[in-house]
Design a protein around this motif. Structure first.
Motif, PDB file in Angstrom:
ATOM      1  N   TRP A   1       6.567 -20.346  12.964  1.00 27.09           N
ATOM      2  CA  TRP A   1       7.050 -19.264  12.106  1.00 27.09           C
ATOM      3  C   TRP A   1       6.273 -19.255  10.780  1.00 27.09           C
ATOM      4  O   TRP A   1       6.124 -20.285  10.126  1.00 27.09           O
ATOM      5  N   ASN A   2       5.788 -18.060  10.399  1.00 27.30           N
ATOM      6  CA  ASN A   2       5.102 -17.892   9.116  1.00 27.30           C
ATOM      7  C   ASN A   2       6.109 -17.346   8.106  1.00 27.30           C
ATOM      8  O   ASN A   2       6.473 -16.166   8.135  1.00 27.30           O
ATOM      9  N   VAL A   3       6.597 -18.213   7.231  1.00 28.73           N
ATOM     10  CA  VAL A   3       7.667 -17.806   6.316  1.00 28.73           C
ATOM     11  C   VAL A   3       7.211 -16.774   5.283  1.00 28.73           C
ATOM     12  O   VAL A   3       8.042 -16.153   4.613  1.00 28.73           O
ATOM     13  N   THR A   4       5.900 -16.602   5.149  1.00 31.13           N
ATOM     14  CA  THR A   4       5.397 -15.582   4.203  1.00 31.13           C
ATOM     15  C   THR A   4       5.173 -14.236   4.880  1.00 31.13           C
ATOM     16  O   THR A   4       4.870 -13.250   4.207  1.00 31.13           O
ATOM     17  N   ASP A   5       5.313 -14.207   6.194  1.00 34.30           N
ATOM     18  CA  ASP A   5       5.135 -12.955   6.956  1.00 34.30           C
ATOM     19  C   ASP A   5       6.515 -12.365   7.234  1.00 34.30           C
ATOM     20  O   ASP A   5       7.272 -12.877   8.057  1.00 34.30           O
ATOM     21  N   ARG A   6       6.839 -11.250   6.537  1.00 32.68           N
ATOM     22  CA  ARG A   6       8.184 -10.694   6.659  1.00 32.68           C
ATOM     23  C   ARG A   6       8.417  -9.956   7.965  1.00 32.68           C
ATOM     24  O   ARG A   6       9.514  -9.457   8.204  1.00 32.68           O
ATOM     25  N   THR A   7       7.399  -9.861   8.827  1.00 30.09           N
ATOM     26  CA  THR A   7       7.639  -9.342  10.181  1.00 30.09           C
ATOM     27  C   THR A   7       8.157 -10.457  11.081  1.00 30.09           C
ATOM     28  O   THR A   7       8.570 -10.216  12.204  1.00 30.09           O
ATOM     29  N   GLN A   8       8.104 -11.701  10.553  1.00 32.17           N
ATOM     30  CA  GLN A   8       8.609 -12.854  11.312  1.00 32.17           C
ATOM     31  C   GLN A   8       9.855 -13.464  10.656  1.00 32.17           C
ATOM     32  O   GLN A   8      10.854 -13.720  11.332  1.00 32.17           O
ATOM     33  N   VAL A   9       9.758 -13.697   9.360  1.00 31.26           N
ATOM     34  CA  VAL A   9      10.833 -14.397   8.657  1.00 31.26           C
ATOM     35  C   VAL A   9      11.167 -13.637   7.371  1.00 31.26           C
ATOM     36  O   VAL A   9      10.268 -13.275   6.597  1.00 31.26           O
ATOM     37  N   VAL A  10      12.458 -13.396   7.162  1.00 25.86           N
ATOM     38  CA  VAL A  10      12.919 -12.835   5.887  1.00 25.86           C
ATOM     39  C   VAL A  10      13.783 -13.886   5.204  1.00 25.86           C
ATOM     40  O   VAL A  10      14.796 -14.330   5.764  1.00 25.86           O
ATOM     41  N   GLU A  11      13.347 -14.306   3.997  1.00 23.58           N
ATOM     42  CA  GLU A  11      14.145 -15.263   3.237  1.00 23.58           C
ATOM     43  C   GLU A  11      15.167 -14.514   2.384  1.00 23.58           C
ATOM     44  O   GLU A  11      14.956 -13.378   1.962  1.00 23.58           O
TER      45      GLU A  11
END
Length: 929
Positions: free
Chosen positions: A21-31
């Motif tokens: 998971w790429n936490v900076t890629d908002r198509t994958q992870v939304v913090e």
């Protein structure tokens, strides 16, 4: 000490990255995912981090939430975020009209995963990948009820196999994730597993399976079994394939191989890669380093073991979340042995321990002769001091090995002639030990010319392939004894095995039962070869107190002495001599010569003969036979006769026939009319089965035809009987048994079983064996079928009228062999079958079975056709089958009385639906019809 923000940044972000998971890629992870009732889209946060925000939301390729992650600081228990995470998941499902997201909560060190509405929360090793979550969503949405999924009975079709699969399916529907099957060796654990995997795949519950074994040989066997029984599923690895492929459905691996894969940081597998792990032979070994494999993967686990339930330790039951002694399903060795017909063969145990094994080898246990021998060899007996457990480790003693071989030879289950051992495995300690045992066998039985026993070990290239030593042992008369070190402990199936010798101590209970399992395979009648008995049990000779070590109390070897055929013949001729002497008959002279001839044929180099040389010297003296006192006759009977067991290089078929003739002559001397009649029938039957189309048999056609007439046996002279022995006995090797079986001896001529083997038919009350009559009937039907229009219709499958059936029955009753329905019922062992059924059986239109076979086949077929029955319902059918076989019939009222009310207070009414009850009653009525 890390606060929540630092925990996320320094630990959780890194662990998400490890899962892809790429936490900076908002198509994958939304913090800090904001949960807003008003909006149906993913929004950026509008204020600082608070409880109104989900810490992480993991998105699928379609942009919809797959899972939420609730973070807590590293110093608190992650589980305090459980309820909060659950509420977030339900709110997101409601607000964004998506599938219910998976729920995770973590403090960075511990991660918990919750598949809401399906399973309880569980701790996991690492975060799932996007592919893992999308696969889990697909399975959750598309899996079908397992109760509706049929089992492929061509893979596992026995009732208990179906019941085992159903027990696991039912437990899975109850949201359990760990299961334990305890199945006796030889009952088909692997086939059950394959059928179960197939059903789960088709029902959409799993897509990838890991099958774990502890040895490469077992891995290869499992791969072949999957390829043979479920070829539609791709398997890893292929031959010589070492690189891990991620596109297969079935993965078969040893523990070390899979451990190396998961510990490889660059090419490791996700802990969520498999949907099911099967552990073959689940026992103590999984509590060592290899348990890391199970701890790593977050999945459903199925354990398989052959270790008996009462020997499975607490830790194993605990691992599979079962109560002690209560696995998901168990089918014991006793269940298999007691089934009708049995699925496995039972065994008896003879415990054999030598003095040196028990007391050790030292000055006090070495006899004086051996002490003098040691001194002559330059060895001081005082310095020799070994414990019994040192034998074949620190010391080897030829005398101990010789004693074990000698006792084995005396006590083992032998071939039908009672002289040579049946198929046997000797389990030895070391390669050198095995070679020494082989040398003892060659010295003990020199007539075998080195072929009676062979060392079969893995490092010998001659063992493998067609025609190799293992192939010879499996398929040929010789070798009879396989001497092995570890190689034959597991993974070899030879139904002909009747003796297992533990010439070594075993310390693993699981391995011990695997070794016992080598002998449990049933030998079907159509598989039996001339050198093996009908197998009703096998013998275990335990030379190292293994049963004591494991605190087992098996059934001991019964003292049923298997008297060798030459011994029986000698004793019978001796009895005839006694009678002749009492009657002052001239026959006594010829009988003395026959007894001397038997004694003189003994092989001089045989160990038994050598051991009894001093006794044999007495009978070799010419004056021994002049005046035979009672004392001499007793000496011949008790001392000399047993030595005849050493006589092995003879024509046993001729000897067996000779014994029958001698027994007839004894009955004649005693004027025992009933015995004479029974023996005449037996002898004539054997002679009638000689094939006159063989030249050497046709040469004696005149004497054969004479012996087939009743007048010959009215009062035959001794010379006539001797002529039969001299001319006809050597021809018995060409005899054709009409039942298709191998040669076997009738044990008791006036026995009830023997009477059943003869049948009386026709207006002149002719008497022949059942097998011969069956052959006559089948030959007539096959001959008539070429021209008789009624038989032609039956053969082609057309229906015939009642009148046509009566015409056929009358015609066959008036023609030799004068067939009746009653005679056919006797011949084929089925009192329920009708005349037309027997005719169809002969014409190969349908098969007629015995009543026991009919019941078993009908019930097994019912369970196969209704293999969505529950485990409890299958158990009811098993009890019903046994009841019907035991009683021969059953009424409706019986189904609501004991023993059926022990399964449910209402009997069948509480277990089956009305429609199912009607179907079961129909099956019962069809059997009884």
């Amino acid at each position: 000490m890390l606060n929540e923000a630092k925990t996320r940044k320094e630990i959780i972000d890194h662990r998400l990255k490890q899962a892809g998971w790429n936490v900076t890629d908002r198509t994958q992870v939304v913090e800090e995912f904001y949960i807003s009732v008003e909006n149906n889209f993913i929004s950026e946060p509008t204020k600082s981090y608070s409880s109104e925000f989900s810490d992480y939301v993991l998105l699928g390729k379609n942009g919809k939430p797959l899972a939420i992650v609730e973070a807590k600081k590293s110093t608190v228990d992650a589980r305090i975020g459980e309820e909060q995470a659950k509420q977030y998941s339900y709110n997101i499902q409601k607000q964004y009209d998506c599938d219910l997201p998976f729920c995770m909560y973590t403090n960075g060190n511990d991660i918990y995963f919750w598949d809401l509405q399906n399973y309880a929360p569980r701790k996991i090793f690492a975060f799932p990948t996007r592919a893992d979550l999308e696969r889990m969503v697909f399975i959750r949405k598309n899996k079908k009820p397992l109760a509706d999924e049929l089992i492929n009975t061509s893979i596992a079709g026995r009732p208990y196999q179906i019941q085992a699969i159903r027990a696991v399916f039912e437990a899975m529907e109850e949201r359990k994730r760990k299961f334990l099957l305890i199945m006796a060796t030889g009952t088909g654990k692997t086939r059950i597993c394959i059928a179960m995997v197939d059903g789960l795949m088709r029902a959409g519950w799993i897509s990838r399976v890991l099958f774990l074994v502890d040895r490469i040989a077992l891995r290869d066997q499992a791969i072949e079994a999957f390829k043979e029984n479920a070829p539609q599923y791709s398997v890893w690895p292929h031959t010589d394939e070492t690189k891990l492929a991620t596109d297969r459905r079935i993965y078969v691996s040893t523990y070390p191989t899979m451990l190396n894969i998961i510990e490889n940081e660059k090419k490791g597998l996700s802990p969520h890669f498999f949907d099911l792990i099967v552990i073959d032979e689940s026992h103590r070994s999984i509590y060592n380093v290899y348990q890391n494999v199970l701890n790593y993967f977050n999945t459903i686990i199925l354990g398989l073991t052959a270790t008996p339930t009462d020997a499975v330790d607490h830790n194993t039951f605990q691992l599979f979340e079962c109560e002690d002694g209560l696995p998901t399903f168990a089918y014991t060795f006793e269940d298999a042995v007691n089934n009708i017909p049995p699925y496995l063969s039972n065994f008896e145990v003879m415990k054999l321990t030598t003095k040196f094994q028990q007391e050790g080898i030292h000055l006090n246990t070495i006899n004086e002769d051996d002490q003098r021998k040691l001194i002559a060899e330059g060895k001081d007996p005082i310095e020799i001091n070994f414990e019994g457990t040192d034998i074949e480790k620190a010391v080897t003693n030829k005398g101990t090995n010789a004693l074990i071989v000698r006792e084995f030879w005396e006590e083992c289950i032998k071939d039908p002639n009672g002289v040579l051992p049946g198929k046997t495995i000797f389990f030895c300690m070391t390669m050198k030990h095995a070679r020494r045992i082989k040398e003892v066998f060659d010295q003990f039985y020199p007539q075998g010319a080195g072929e009676i026993a062979k060392v079969i070990v893995s490092d010998d290239p001659r063992v493998y392939g067609k025609g190799g030593l293992l192939d010879q042992f499996k398929n040929n008369d010789f070798p009879r004894i396989a001497i092995s070190v570890d190689m034959l402990d597991t993974g070899i199936d030879i139904p002909e095995l009747v003796n297992l010798v533990f010439a070594k101590p075993v310390f693993s209970y699981t391995k011990f039962w695997q070794m016992i399992g080598r002998g449990t395979r049933i030998l079907n009648a159509n598989q039996r070869k001339s050198w093996c008995h009908d197998k009703d049990k096998f013998l275990v000779i335990d030379c190292w107190d293994n049963f004591e070590y494991f605190k087992l109390n098996p059934k001991g070897k019964e003292n049923k002495t298997q008297t060798a055929l030459p011994v029986r013949l000698f004793k019978m001729r001796l009895e005839k001599l006694k009678i002749a002497l009492e009657q002052s008959s001239e026959i006594a002279t010829s009988e003395k010569l026959e007894l001397e001839k038997l004694i003189n044929s003994l092989p001089n180099k045989n160990v038994v003969v050598r051991d009894n040389a001093s006794d044999l010297e007495k009978v070799y003296e010419t004056n021994f036979w002049d005046e035979l006192s009672e004392e001499k006759i007793q000496f011949l009977d008790q001392t000399i006769a047993p030595i005849l067991r050493a006589l092995s290089s003879v024509d046993f078929k001729a000897m067996r026939f000779e014994k029958d003739i001698v027994e007839f002559s004894i009955a004649q001397l005693n004027s025992e009319s009933q015995d004479l009649e029974n023996l005449r029938e037996l002898i004539v039957t054997q002679i009638a089965e000689l094939p006159l189309n063989i030249g050497v048999v046709a040469k004696e056609k005149e004497i054969i035809n004479r012996a087939l007439k009743n007048s010959f046996w009215a009062n035959p002279a001794e010379s006539d009987l001797k002529l039969i022995i001299d001319k006809v006995a050597p021809l018995m090797r060409y005899r054709q048994r009409f039942d298709g079986g191998d040669e076997q001896e009738s044990l008791n001529l006036i026995d009830v079983t023997y009477k059943k083997e003869m049948i009386e038919f026709g207006p002149e009350n002719e008497l022949v064996s059942v097998s011969r009559y069956k052959d006559m009937v089948e030959a007539m039907v096959q001959e008539l079928a070429e021209q008789n229009p009624i038989l032609k219709k039956i053969k082609s499958g057309d229906r015939i009228t009642e009148d046509e059936l009566n015409v056929l029955a009358q015609m066959m009753n008036e023609k030799d062999p004068f067939v009746t329905e009653k005679l056919l019922q006797r011949v084929y062992g089925n009192q329920h079958a009708k005349f037309l059924q027997f005719i169809k059986h002969i014409l190969q239109v349908e098969i007629v079975h015995s009543f026991e076979e009919t019941v078993t086949l009908a019930f097994d077929e019912f369970i196969k056709l209704h293999n969505n029955l529950s485990s409890n319902q299958i158990e009811f059918m098993t009890v019903l089958k046994k009841y019907l076989i035991d009683k021969g019939k059953i009424e409706k009222k019986d189904l609501i009385n004991p023993p059926f009310t022990q399964l449910h207070p209402q009997g069948i009414l509480g277990v089956f639906s009305p429609q199912e009850i009607e179907e079961i009653i129909t099956v019962i009525q069809r059997i009884a019809a």
